[in-house]
Design an enzyme around this catalytic site. Structure first.
Site, short mmCIF file in Angstrom:
data_model
loop_
_atom_site.label_atom_id
_atom_site.label_comp_id
_atom_site.label_asym_id
_atom_site.label_seq_id
_atom_site.Cartn_x
_atom_site.Cartn_y
_atom_site.Cartn_z
N CYS A 34 -6.67 20.85 -20.80
CA CYS A 34 -6.39 21.70 -21.97
C CYS A 34 -5.80 20.85 -23.09
O CYS A 34 -5.25 19.79 -22.88
CB CYS A 34 -5.38 22.77 -21.60
SG CYS A 34 -5.74 23.60 -20.07
N ARG A 55 -11.61 16.51 -24.09
CA ARG A 55 -10.84 16.65 -22.84
C ARG A 55 -11.44 17.71 -21.94
O ARG A 55 -11.04 17.84 -20.79
CB ARG A 55 -9.39 16.98 -23.17
CG ARG A 55 -8.71 15.94 -24.05
CD ARG A 55 -7.41 16.47 -24.64
NE ARG A 55 -6.44 16.73 -23.59
CZ ARG A 55 -5.54 15.82 -23.17
NH1 ARG A 55 -5.54 14.64 -23.73
NH2 ARG A 55 -4.70 16.10 -22.23
N TRP A 103 -8.82 24.89 -20.19
CA TRP A 103 -9.72 24.55 -19.08
C TRP A 103 -9.23 25.39 -17.93
O TRP A 103 -8.14 25.15 -17.39
CB TRP A 103 -9.60 23.05 -18.80
CG TRP A 103 -10.61 22.49 -17.86
CD1 TRP A 103 -11.93 22.25 -18.10
CD2 TRP A 103 -10.39 22.08 -16.50
NE1 TRP A 103 -12.53 21.71 -17.00
CE2 TRP A 103 -11.61 21.60 -16.00
CE3 TRP A 103 -9.28 22.08 -15.67
CZ2 TRP A 103 -11.76 21.11 -14.70
CZ3 TRP A 103 -9.42 21.58 -14.39
CH2 TRP A 103 -10.64 21.12 -13.90
N ASN A 130 -0.07 24.01 -21.30
CA ASN A 130 -0.86 23.13 -20.42
C ASN A 130 -0.06 22.99 -19.14
O ASN A 130 1.16 22.88 -19.17
CB ASN A 130 -1.04 21.74 -21.06
CG ASN A 130 -2.10 21.74 -22.14
OD1 ASN A 130 -2.77 22.76 -22.37
ND2 ASN A 130 -2.23 20.62 -22.83
N GLY A 131 -0.77 22.97 -18.01
CA GLY A 131 -0.09 22.77 -16.73
C GLY A 131 -0.28 23.99 -15.83
O GLY A 131 -1.07 24.88 -16.12
N GLU A 182 -19.15 3.02 -8.39
CA GLU A 182 -18.92 3.45 -9.78
C GLU A 182 -20.22 3.92 -10.43
O GLU A 182 -20.25 4.92 -11.15
CB GLU A 182 -18.29 2.31 -10.57
CG GLU A 182 -18.11 2.55 -12.05
CD GLU A 182 -17.30 3.79 -12.39
OE1 GLU A 182 -16.64 4.36 -11.49
OE2 GLU A 182 -17.36 4.22 -13.55
N LYS A 216 -20.93 7.66 -12.07
CA LYS A 216 -21.39 7.85 -13.45
C LYS A 216 -22.58 8.80 -13.49
O LYS A 216 -22.63 9.76 -14.24
CB LYS A 216 -21.81 6.50 -14.03
CG LYS A 216 -21.15 5.93 -15.25
CD LYS A 216 -19.88 6.49 -15.74
CE LYS A 216 -18.80 6.38 -14.79
NZ LYS A 216 -17.51 6.75 -14.88
N GLU A 273 -21.61 12.45 -12.47
CA GLU A 273 -20.73 13.29 -13.31
C GLU A 273 -21.36 13.66 -14.64
O GLU A 273 -20.96 14.64 -15.26
CB GLU A 273 -19.38 12.63 -13.53
CG GLU A 273 -19.41 11.35 -14.32
CD GLU A 273 -18.00 10.83 -14.58
OE1 GLU A 273 -17.08 11.63 -14.83
OE2 GLU A 273 -17.82 9.61 -14.54
N HIS A 284 -26.25 2.78 9.71
CA HIS A 284 -25.28 3.62 10.45
C HIS A 284 -25.38 5.07 10.00
O HIS A 284 -24.45 5.84 10.20
CB HIS A 284 -23.87 3.07 10.26
CG HIS A 284 -23.73 1.66 10.72
ND1 HIS A 284 -23.66 1.31 12.06
CD2 HIS A 284 -23.74 0.49 10.04
CE1 HIS A 284 -23.59 0.00 12.18
NE2 HIS A 284 -23.64 -0.52 10.97
N LYS A 331 -11.42 15.21 -19.27
CA LYS A 331 -11.18 13.78 -19.47
C LYS A 331 -9.92 13.33 -18.75
O LYS A 331 -9.85 12.25 -18.20
CB LYS A 331 -11.04 13.47 -20.96
CG LYS A 331 -10.81 12.00 -21.26
CD LYS A 331 -11.95 11.14 -20.75
CE LYS A 331 -11.72 9.66 -20.95
NZ LYS A 331 -12.76 8.85 -20.30
C1 AGP Z 1 -14.55 8.85 -14.57
O1 AGP Z 1 -15.74 8.74 -15.31
C2 AGP Z 1 -14.05 10.26 -14.50
N1 AGP Z 1 -13.89 10.82 -15.78
C3 AGP Z 1 -12.83 10.39 -13.61
O2 AGP Z 1 -13.22 9.99 -12.32
C4 AGP Z 1 -11.61 9.56 -14.02
O3 AGP Z 1 -11.86 8.19 -13.80
C5 AGP Z 1 -10.43 9.99 -13.15
O4 AGP Z 1 -10.16 11.35 -13.42
C6 AGP Z 1 -9.16 9.16 -13.41
O5 AGP Z 1 -8.77 9.31 -14.73
P1 AGP Z 1 -7.65 8.32 -15.31
O6 AGP Z 1 -8.23 6.94 -15.28
O7 AGP Z 1 -7.39 8.83 -16.69
O8 AGP Z 1 -6.44 8.43 -14.43
#
Ligand code: AGP
Length: 608
Positions: A2, A27, A75, A99-100, A483, A487, A490, A506, A603
């Protein structure tokens, strides 16, 4: 996560509230709202499910000259995305954004019989609780806020306005960031400094347990126990161009393409290639402390975790006598793991606000372990709570998918590893190849992006039809595969998973059929031939393989080959990761999905 904005000053509050919320869109959110209050006390509350453009449509009929207000992008956590659940929430003369998560909202709600709840949110419980102490303005708003927050368990970043005194906003934080922008005859509030850029360069970062009364010409900060806090005004380093698309269609592509520059900023003043030396200012560990390190714990979530995995492979190559474990923050924080003496924890986070990573940091600190931050956002909570650290200076990363931060995090951690090795007396002849390649990396990234982007774009359209993918690598190419799979997953919603090549037999090999394509990362080196035989096992079962390699003589019959032409030998996986980033981007564009704000994601995950 949020977003919060607030304004009190002499201009139209609605203008800043909307523009500020737009800056925070990246975000991730599913509804938005603002409230402004006229001098005579009339409130104008506008909320909308969906995007800020939906809110703006409602604003057309509700233009106000009010000079105080607050706004929010939500959010959803408690209560589905809807107008009724959107913030700001009202209780009597009060309006609040939050927020929270209020963990004990059910118990608190029971004691608020006098309030007619109109939403399913924990946030409405909080504003009703504050109002129960505010008693329609009989008590100062800040006192009512403090009384209520003392009963709250959970996390909050809040901004509260009252129609009874529309010249002040009360803000408070615990576990969810808030920054106060100091303007000229105006004061601005935001949950992320990027909303303040272009309005002021002076910011005060609120700390956990602090509450502030904000007026157009004054900011008074106290703790919840009424102890005065002297405000520390800091410079906002971000500039406007850094938070705009700069001619790219999406922030994701912009941030992929700006990696030569962002990594250059990470290295600035820290790398002496000629002498093979790295010098990091931030970690705050003495030579003796560096020399005594015997164990590293690298903590992160998502991409930050993958960056830690990759950095660990490199660090153990040149610091033989230390052990390294890379852990997922949300798991490690609850484990009863033994932390050996002479350990240092490296806390990796782009946003510096990830709830699980922050909680893990706090747990590790309780055990008296030194913590070092590898963080991008200046002034973020993690950056301020670690014992020392290195900002990666990658610049604002707006797209939910992390790209340039990953590259900078890996190299910043490798540089920290080299710093340890230097203190331990590891020979320069061992370290120099790493330092030299690090210095070359921005240029190599530039040429790989320039030479590969079109190739990747061409093949991406062909792979958008697949719902499943397997990413494969060995050694430093394995975290790269992890990684790359994240990508693609997501942003394009493809079911992509990564495996170490050696794990194929395995289990995962059973998956190979026409539903899947496989991306194989094949850096030249001692494991190259082993990886090639793994690729042949996949091909023998009808796999559809994309090979990503720096071997210009690669001649296996696969579906597609992306060749990386580089003089590097050590950091080829960093270059291979660029291909994954571009591939995920172009597949997503081909699918027509929201590249910068993927569904269900945020984000900065500031809730657990
Ligand atoms: C990565 O593309 C994602 N957005 C997510 O996995 C992110 O890396 C993770 O939430 C950690 O965020 P941070 O690096 O801000 O702690």
């Amino acid at each position: 996560m949020c977003g919060i904005v607030g304004y009190v000053g002499e201009s139209k509050a609605q203008d800043f509230l909307v523009s500020g919320l737009k800056r925070l869109e990246y975000r991730g959110y599913d509804s938005a709202g603002i409230v402004t209050v006229a001098p005579e006390g009339e409130a104008t509350l506008i909320r909308a499910k969906g995007k800020i453009t939906d809110l703006e449509r409602k604003l057309v009929e509700n233009k106000k000259e009010d000079t105080i207000g607050i706004g929010h992008t939500r959010w959803a956590t408690h209560g589905e995305p809807s107008e009724a659940n959107a913030h700001p929430h009202q209780a009597g003369p009060l309006y609040m954004v939050h927020n929270g998560i209020i963990e004990n909202c059910k118990e608190l709600k029971k004691a608020l019989k006098g309030h007619e709840f109109k939403s399913d949110t924990d946030s409405e419980v909080l504003v009703a609780l504050i109002n129960s102490f505010y008693k329609d303005g009989k008590y100062p708003l800040v006192n009512a806020v403090v009384q209520a927050l003392k009963l709250v368990q959970g996390t909050y970043g809040i901004a509260v306005v009252s129609v009874k005194n529309p010249d002040e906003i009360v803000v408070a934080r615990s576990g969810s960031p808030l920054v106060i922008g100091v303007g000229h005859d105006e004061t601005l509030i935001a949950s992320d400094a990027s909303a303040l850029v272009g309005h002021t360069k002076q910011a005060i970062y609120l700390n956990d347990g602090e509450v502030a009364v904000v007026k157009k010409n004054s900011i008074e900060i106290k703790t919840l126990n009424a102890e005065p806090v002297s405000a520390k005004v800091e410079e906002i380093e971000t500039n406007l161009s850094a938070i705009q698309k700069g001619g790219y269609d999406h922030f994701l592509l912009k941030e992929i393409m700006e990696q030569p520059d962002s990594l250059t900023e990470t290295l600035r003043g820290r790398v002496d290639a000629e002498n093979g030396i790295v010098s990091l200012g931030g970690p705050g560990l003495s030579e003796k402390e560096l020399r005594s390190i015997q164990h590293l714990i690298i903590v992160g979530c998502g991409t930050a975790y993958h960056a830690g995995m990759l950095a660990a492979y490199y660090i153990e190559q040149f610091t033989p006598e230390i052990t390294i474990e890379t852990v997922i923050a949300s798991e490690y924080r609850y484990r009863q793991a033994y932390i050996p003496k002479n350990s240092v924890a490296i806390i990796v986070s782009q946003s510096g606000e990830t709830a699980d990573t922050l909680a893990c940091l706090r747990e590790i600190k309780k055990q008296g372990v030194k913590t070092i931050g590898i963080v991008n956002v200046i002034g973020s909570t993690i950056a301020r709570e670690v014992d020392g650290g290195t900002y990666v200076h990658a610049g604002p990363e707006i797209s939910v998918a992390s790209t340039k931060a990953f590259t900078s995090q890996v190299i910043a951690m490798v540089m920290f590893g080299i710093t340890i090795a230097q203190a331990k007396g590891v020979r320069t002849s061992i370290l120099k190849p790493y330092v030299e390649e690090i210095a070359k990396l921005p240029g190599e990234i530039k040429q790989v992006l320039a030479s590969s982007a079109d190739d990747v774009k061409k093949i991406a359209g062909k792979y958008k039809k697949y719902d499943h993918a397997i990413y494969l690598g060995r050694d430093t190419a394995y975290p790269t595969a992890m990684e790359g799979a994240l990508k693609l997953k997501e942003v394009s919603y493809t079911d992509a998973n990564a495996y170490a090549f050696g794990e194929l037999k395995h289990g995962p090999l059973a998956l190979v059929d026409d539903r899947f394509f496989e991306t194989a990362f094949l850096p030249k080196g001692m494991l190259y031939e082993k990886a090639i035989s793994n690729v042949q096992e996949v091909l023998a079962r009808g796999g559809h393989v994309i090979a990503v390699t720096n071997n210009q003589k690669f001649d296996l019959k696969v579906d597609d080959v992306i060749r990386i032409n580089t003089s590097l030998e050590l950091f080829v996986p960093i270059l291979m990761n660029l291909i994954s980033q571009l591939f995920a981007y172009y597949v997503t564009v081909a699918k027509g999905y929201n590249v910068d704000q993927p569904r269900n994601l945020a984000k900065s995950v500031t809730v657990e």
